[in-house]
Design a protein around this motif. Structure first.
Motif, PDB file in Angstrom:
ATOM      1  N   SER A  50      31.521  -0.567   8.211  1.00  0.00           N
ATOM      2  CA  SER A  50      31.619  -1.620   9.225  1.00  0.00           C
ATOM      3  C   SER A  50      31.705  -2.998   8.572  1.00  0.00           C
ATOM      4  O   SER A  50      32.222  -3.940   9.163  1.00  0.00           O
ATOM      5  CB  SER A  50      30.438  -1.541  10.177  1.00  0.00           C
ATOM      6  OG  SER A  50      29.245  -1.508   9.431  1.00  0.00           O
ATOM      7  N   VAL A  51      31.234  -3.103   7.329  1.00  0.00           N
ATOM      8  CA  VAL A  51      31.340  -4.395   6.632  1.00  0.00           C
ATOM      9  C   VAL A  51      32.815  -4.717   6.350  1.00  0.00           C
ATOM     10  O   VAL A  51      33.279  -5.835   6.582  1.00  0.00           O
ATOM     11  CB  VAL A  51      30.545  -4.363   5.297  1.00  0.00           C
ATOM     12  CG1 VAL A  51      30.688  -5.694   4.568  1.00  0.00           C
ATOM     13  CG2 VAL A  51      29.085  -4.049   5.556  1.00  0.00           C
ATOM     14  N   GLN A  52      33.549  -3.693   5.885  1.00  0.00           N
ATOM     15  CA  GLN A  52      34.972  -3.927   5.559  1.00  0.00           C
ATOM     16  C   GLN A  52      35.737  -4.459   6.765  1.00  0.00           C
ATOM     17  O   GLN A  52      36.428  -5.469   6.685  1.00  0.00           O
ATOM     18  CB  GLN A  52      35.602  -2.613   5.089  1.00  0.00           C
ATOM     19  CG  GLN A  52      35.233  -2.232   3.669  1.00  0.00           C
ATOM     20  CD  GLN A  52      35.776  -0.865   3.300  1.00  0.00           C
ATOM     21  OE1 GLN A  52      35.546   0.120   3.982  1.00  0.00           O
ATOM     22  NE2 GLN A  52      36.511  -0.808   2.203  1.00  0.00           N
ATOM     23  N   VAL A  53      35.626  -3.745   7.883  1.00  0.00           N
ATOM     24  CA  VAL A  53      36.360  -4.174   9.075  1.00  0.00           C
ATOM     25  C   VAL A  53      35.730  -5.409   9.689  1.00  0.00           C
ATOM     26  O   VAL A  53      36.421  -6.228  10.283  1.00  0.00           O
ATOM     27  CB  VAL A  53      36.449  -3.057  10.143  1.00  0.00           C
ATOM     28  CG1 VAL A  53      37.843  -3.003  10.699  1.00  0.00           C
ATOM     29  CG2 VAL A  53      36.066  -1.720   9.583  1.00  0.00           C
ATOM     30  N   GLY A  54      34.397  -5.525   9.511  1.00  0.00           N
ATOM     31  CA  GLY A  54      33.701  -6.697  10.042  1.00  0.00           C
ATOM     32  C   GLY A  54      34.166  -7.973   9.367  1.00  0.00           C
ATOM     33  O   GLY A  54      34.081  -9.055   9.949  1.00  0.00           O
ATOM     34  N   ILE A  55      34.662  -7.865   8.131  1.00  0.00           N
ATOM     35  CA  ILE A  55      35.207  -9.049   7.452  1.00  0.00           C
ATOM     36  C   ILE A  55      36.706  -9.191   7.740  1.00  0.00           C
ATOM     37  O   ILE A  55      37.197 -10.281   8.013  1.00  0.00           O
ATOM     38  CB  ILE A  55      34.969  -8.947   5.923  1.00  0.00           C
ATOM     39  CG1 ILE A  55      33.465  -9.016   5.628  1.00  0.00           C
ATOM     40  CG2 ILE A  55      35.713 -10.063   5.183  1.00  0.00           C
ATOM     41  CD1 ILE A  55      33.112  -8.741   4.186  1.00  0.00           C
ATOM     42  N   SER A  56      37.416  -8.055   7.715  1.00  0.00           N
ATOM     43  CA  SER A  56      38.872  -8.166   7.838  1.00  0.00           C
ATOM     44  C   SER A  56      39.316  -8.622   9.232  1.00  0.00           C
ATOM     45  O   SER A  56      40.279  -9.374   9.356  1.00  0.00           O
ATOM     46  CB  SER A  56      39.551  -6.849   7.455  1.00  0.00           C
ATOM     47  OG  SER A  56      39.192  -5.819   8.335  1.00  0.00           O
ATOM     48  N   LEU A  57      38.603  -8.175  10.269  1.00  0.00           N
ATOM     49  CA  LEU A  57      39.025  -8.568  11.624  1.00  0.00           C
ATOM     50  C   LEU A  57      38.966 -10.083  11.833  1.00  0.00           C
ATOM     51  O   LEU A  57      39.973 -10.688  12.220  1.00  0.00           O
ATOM     52  CB  LEU A  57      38.214  -7.808  12.681  1.00  0.00           C
ATOM     53  CG  LEU A  57      38.421  -8.240  14.137  1.00  0.00           C
ATOM     54  CD1 LEU A  57      39.865  -8.028  14.572  1.00  0.00           C
ATOM     55  CD2 LEU A  57      37.490  -7.488  15.081  1.00  0.00           C
ATOM     56  N   PRO A  58      37.811 -10.720  11.551  1.00  0.00           N
ATOM     57  CA  PRO A  58      37.821 -12.191  11.680  1.00  0.00           C
ATOM     58  C   PRO A  58      38.809 -12.863  10.730  1.00  0.00           C
ATOM     59  O   PRO A  58      39.417 -13.877  11.093  1.00  0.00           O
ATOM     60  CB  PRO A  58      36.386 -12.604  11.327  1.00  0.00           C
ATOM     61  CG  PRO A  58      35.593 -11.377  11.164  1.00  0.00           C
ATOM     62  CD  PRO A  58      36.469 -10.188  11.258  1.00  0.00           C
ATOM     63  N   ALA A  59      39.000 -12.274   9.542  1.00  0.00           N
ATOM     64  CA  ALA A  59      39.970 -12.867   8.611  1.00  0.00           C
ATOM     65  C   ALA A  59      41.364 -12.876   9.233  1.00  0.00           C
ATOM     66  O   ALA A  59      42.087 -13.874   9.160  1.00  0.00           O
ATOM     67  CB  ALA A  59      39.984 -12.090   7.294  1.00  0.00           C
ATOM     68  N   PHE A  60      41.744 -11.778   9.864  1.00  0.00           N
ATOM     69  CA  PHE A  60      43.045 -11.715  10.536  1.00  0.00           C
ATOM     70  C   PHE A  60      43.143 -12.773  11.624  1.00  0.00           C
ATOM     71  O   PHE A  60      44.136 -13.489  11.736  1.00  0.00           O
ATOM     72  CB  PHE A  60      43.261 -10.333  11.167  1.00  0.00           C
ATOM     73  CG  PHE A  60      44.006  -9.393  10.276  1.00  0.00           C
ATOM     74  CD1 PHE A  60      45.363  -9.558  10.047  1.00  0.00           C
ATOM     75  CD2 PHE A  60      43.357  -8.349   9.642  1.00  0.00           C
ATOM     76  CE1 PHE A  60      46.055  -8.699   9.219  1.00  0.00           C
ATOM     77  CE2 PHE A  60      44.041  -7.484   8.807  1.00  0.00           C
ATOM     78  CZ  PHE A  60      45.395  -7.650   8.590  1.00  0.00           C
TER      79      PHE A  60
END
Lengths: 341, 447
Positions: free
Chosen positions: B398-408
């Motif tokens: 969840s950390v990976q997607v938790g960072i990538s989603l806001p980054a997008f």
């Protein structure tokens, strides 16, 4: 013909697409990474953009096609590779995104601040992919810790081991040399001469790094195993050293086109070296070779591979033909006037 | 954050954002090619300036379309690993063919066009913009064949736990995919037509380059009315195809709960998914839903209750997105007729010009709504009837997607604002004067 033939054929085509990508996008990424080293003024930086302007987008399509071919021919490898390397791949993606936009937008608004900001994006977006691609291929050569289900048993830091970082640095210098040679060919003077001089230095560094990389690959990876089994294949790395040794010879006689072509050939042969070493693996597991994804356990069906082969046989030559034409039409040396408008 | 939800949101952001730029690429490339061809045929300098002016706006938009497209191809592997493994044999090959046939052509010839103004023969130069336009639309065909397969899987067998290709011809002739193509591309043409009408309206209202923009207006008006009216007809047939192939989507589009013969059609409703009914129904016309969906006023239309709750798409999203799209579709039909009637003297209809200016964003809303109907309406399936979205997601932390989603969201948000601002800036600036076009070019083309 049987499945094994098509699996092998698609492994070769996969390698060809990567080789094409690295040899082509390599120079425009490299030119971008030299933006501040070579571009002393706004005018010179503009010339660097303009030198790669007609080509960078088409070059990046090789990456998209390499990704697409992985998806189509080896879907399991695509699925495991892309999800395991989530963070580095997204970093690559973001870098390529801001870079692409920088190339398109930098000269579409008259403001020094605007241009300076895009210059930063272009520089970072060119340097980071070179580094990440090197890290990616070194990890591919070494294998990544995936278990029997293809789940990655490490995190981002676990992928950034010294061998991978060496791969990254090698790619950065190799691309920089490749890019500098392109600028020597296309940019207006005095930028062209400075690029040629710089290429000599970065070439020497790349040459040493390559030798070192080939050597320690013997300790960190199994990449030399296929060469031990079939010594005749060693012709590929030997040829690679020879082509790269010719690059400075051509620079000295100011034959920049030849120098650039031999630099490209070296990148192609380097990719061939790696692919031969990997075969039949697409993504080796560093935990247990039995968990590795190979062309046999991750390929598409025979029918799909056959259809893809037909498409490739018809259209790849066409693509190569018009790409060649576009390069021939736009690889002339830019004049100062052309850069300024 | 939940990996599945975050991955879905990330894909929605990536796909929705990408499709802010795709429609204008599809349509404006063809319009630019038409302007340039008119110049080649008539020698009228205004048409050459039009090709350069609209082509520049096209290019600014194209840049973001390209870079955000790469993301999508990567996303299947990064976030939807089990989907990729399951469908790669079919879906992956369609993407690879798209890249080989269309992307190389598009990216090479757009560069030939942009950098070739003063370097290559005008005929080959005009061919370059046509090849760009054809390649863009060809890529739409292949990606919609791929999406059409997710909507209506055909020509496959399930072997060793995945969908394998059995009949390539069936995949290529998938009727659902072709209806999507025949809907999406003309919709993109409508968006582009209204874009040209809106920008031209802004200048005509200011009496700026009047002759130039009247010419653009006239061609865009003819173009837009053709595709707007066509879409109303096609949209109806397309809806009937949805009824046949994806009954759950149709039921959600109409917030239709009970299976019944001679089903009525409701204009507006507030669906209450919890209690499986509509809280409010506003204007219900008997038998019309059966008539629209099956061309028979007494036909049976399956209601949402026919399927277990976990196999129904989100009703309110699908229902409202569908109504927004259709409502705007009729508005575009009307506006395009008015624009067509005013095509020769648009400066005499200032009110219409103002409406056309403010209308520019609406086709974008309609296009996004259309994709919400298509994709949200397909849920809970990622491949309709074969694989559920929840079974497709990658084993990520969840950390990976938790960072990538806001980054997008942040990166895309910033780039989107810059892109539309830059388009607006160049659109307001207007075309170059003939004297501003590099002289080398003038001598070459006058030969």
């Amino acid at each position: 013909m049987d499945l094994e033939f098509y699996q092998t054929l698609w492994f070769v085509l996969w390698g060809v697409l990567w080789a094409g990508y690295l040899a082509l996008d390599g120079f425009d990424l490299g030119a971008g990474s030299l933006l501040y080293v070579l571009g002393k003024s706004d005018q010179e930086r503009r010339a660097i953009y303009q030198s790669i302007g007609p080509f960078w987008d088409g070059n990046e399509v090789w990456l998209i096609t390499a990704g697409g071919a992985t998806f189509a021919a080896f879907p399991t490898a695509y699925a495991v590779m892309f999800s395991s390397l989530y963070t580095p791949l997204l970093l690559l993606l973001f870098a390529l995104i801001i870079r692409g936009v920088a190339v398109e937008y930098r000269n579409k608004y008259e403001s020094p601040t605007w241009r300076n900001l895009w210059d930063i994006a272009f520089f970072v977006g060119s340097l980071a992919p070179a580094l990440l691609l090197g890290v990616f291929f070194a990890n591919l050569f070494k294998g990544i810790p995936i278990d029997e289900k293809g789940i990655l048993q490490t995190n981002l830091l676990g992928l950034l081991h010294p061998y991978a970082l060496l791969g990254g640095i090698l790619f950065v210098f190799c691309f920089a040399t490749h890019g500098a040679l392109w600028l020597a060919l296309r940019a207006p003077e005095p930028l062209a001469s400075r690029s040629a001089s710089l290429a000599k230095i970065t070439w020497a560094i790349t040459f040493v790094l390559t030798g070192f990389f080939l050597l320690i690959s013997g300790f960190f990876t199994n990449i030399w195993q296929n060469f031990k089994n079939y010594p005749i294949l060693s012709i590929v790395p030997i040829l690679m050293i020879c082509t790269y040794l010719l690059v400075p010879v051509f620079i000295r006689s100011a034959k920049y086109l030849h120098a650039w072509i031999f630099s490209a050939l070296t990148i192609v042969l380097f990719t061939a070296w790696g692919m031969i070493g990997l075969f039949p693996n697409l993504l080796p597991s560093s935990i247990d070779p039995a968990y590795s994804l190979t062309i046999y356990n991750s390929s598409s069906s025979l029918l799909t591979l056959k259809i893809m082969t037909i498409v490739a046989v018809i259209f790849v030559p066409v693509v190569l033909l018009y790409t060649y034409w576009a390069y021939k039409t736009f690889s002339y040396r830019l004049s100062k006037e052309e850069v300024s408008y | 954050m939940d990996v599945l939800l975050a991955s879905r949101l990330q894909f929605a952001v990536a796909a929705g954002f990408h499709f802010l730029f795709v429609p204008l690429t599809l349509g404006l490339s063809v319009l630019t090619a038409i302007f340039q061809t008119l110049w080649l045929k008539t020698g009228d300098e205004d048409y050459r300036r039009a090709a350069r002016f609209w082509g520049k706006l096209f290019l600014i938009n194209f840049g973001l379309g390209v870079v955000t497209g790469i993301t999508l191809e990567f996303q299947f592997g990064t976030n939807w690993r089990f989907y990729s493994q399951y469908v790669g044999d079919i879906f992956g090959s369609l993407l690879a063919i798209e890249a080989t046939l269309a992307f190389f052509l598009e990216s090479t010839f757009i560069a030939v066009w942009w950098f070739g103004w003063n370097r290559i023969n005008p005929k080959i130069h005009t061919l370059a913009i046509w090849l760009t336009a054809i390649a863009s639309n060809l890529s739409a065909l292949w990606i919609l064949l791929a999406n059409g397969w997710m909507q209506n899987p055909v020509g496959y067998v399930i072997r060793e736990g995945r969908a394998e290709l059995a009949d390539f011809w069936a995949v290529l002739t998938n009727s659902f995919a072709w209806w999507q193509f025949l809907h999406t591309v003309p919709a993109a043409f409508v968006l582009s037509g209204f874009f040209v009408l809106g920008v031209s309206a802004w200048h005509i209202l200011r009496k700026n380059e009047l002759t130039f923009f009247k010419k653009s207006f006239r061609i865009a008006a003819i173009w837009t009315v053709i595709f707007s009216l066509y879409l109303i007809v096609e949209g109806h047939i397309h809806g009937a195809e949805v009824a046949r192939v994806q009954p759950t989507k149709l039921a959600a589009m109409e917030a239709h709960w009970e299976t019944e013969k001679g089903a009525g059609w409701v204009l507006f409703a507030i669906p209450d998914e919890e209690n499986e009914r509509n809280l409010v129904e506003f204007i219900k016309i008997p038998k019309v839903l059966s008539l629209l969906a099956y061309h028979d006023p007494n036909a049976e239309v399956k209601g949402l209750k026919e399927w277990p709750k976990e196999e129904r798409p989100p009703v309110a999203w699908t229902f409202w997105a569908f109504r927004i799209m259709v409502g705007l579709g009729f508005l575009f039909g009307l506006l395009s007729i008015l624009a067509y009637l005013a095509r020769n003297n648009p400066e005499k209809s200032p009110r219409l010009l103002k409406v056309l200016l403010w209308n520019i964003p609406l086709p974008y809303v309609a296009a996004q709504a259309g994709w919400i109907v298509a994709e949200v309406g397909r849920q809970p399936w990622i491949v309709y009837g074969l694989m559920k979205t929840k079974d497709a997601v990658s084993p990520l932390s969840s950390v990976q997607v938790g960072i990538s989603l806001p980054a997008f969201i942040i990166v895309y948000g910033i780039l989107g604002i810059i892109c539309f601002w830059l388009i607006a800036y160049h659109a307001k600036k207007g075309p170059e004067k003939v004297s501003e076009i590099p002289s080398e070019l003038v001598t070459k083309t006058n030969k």
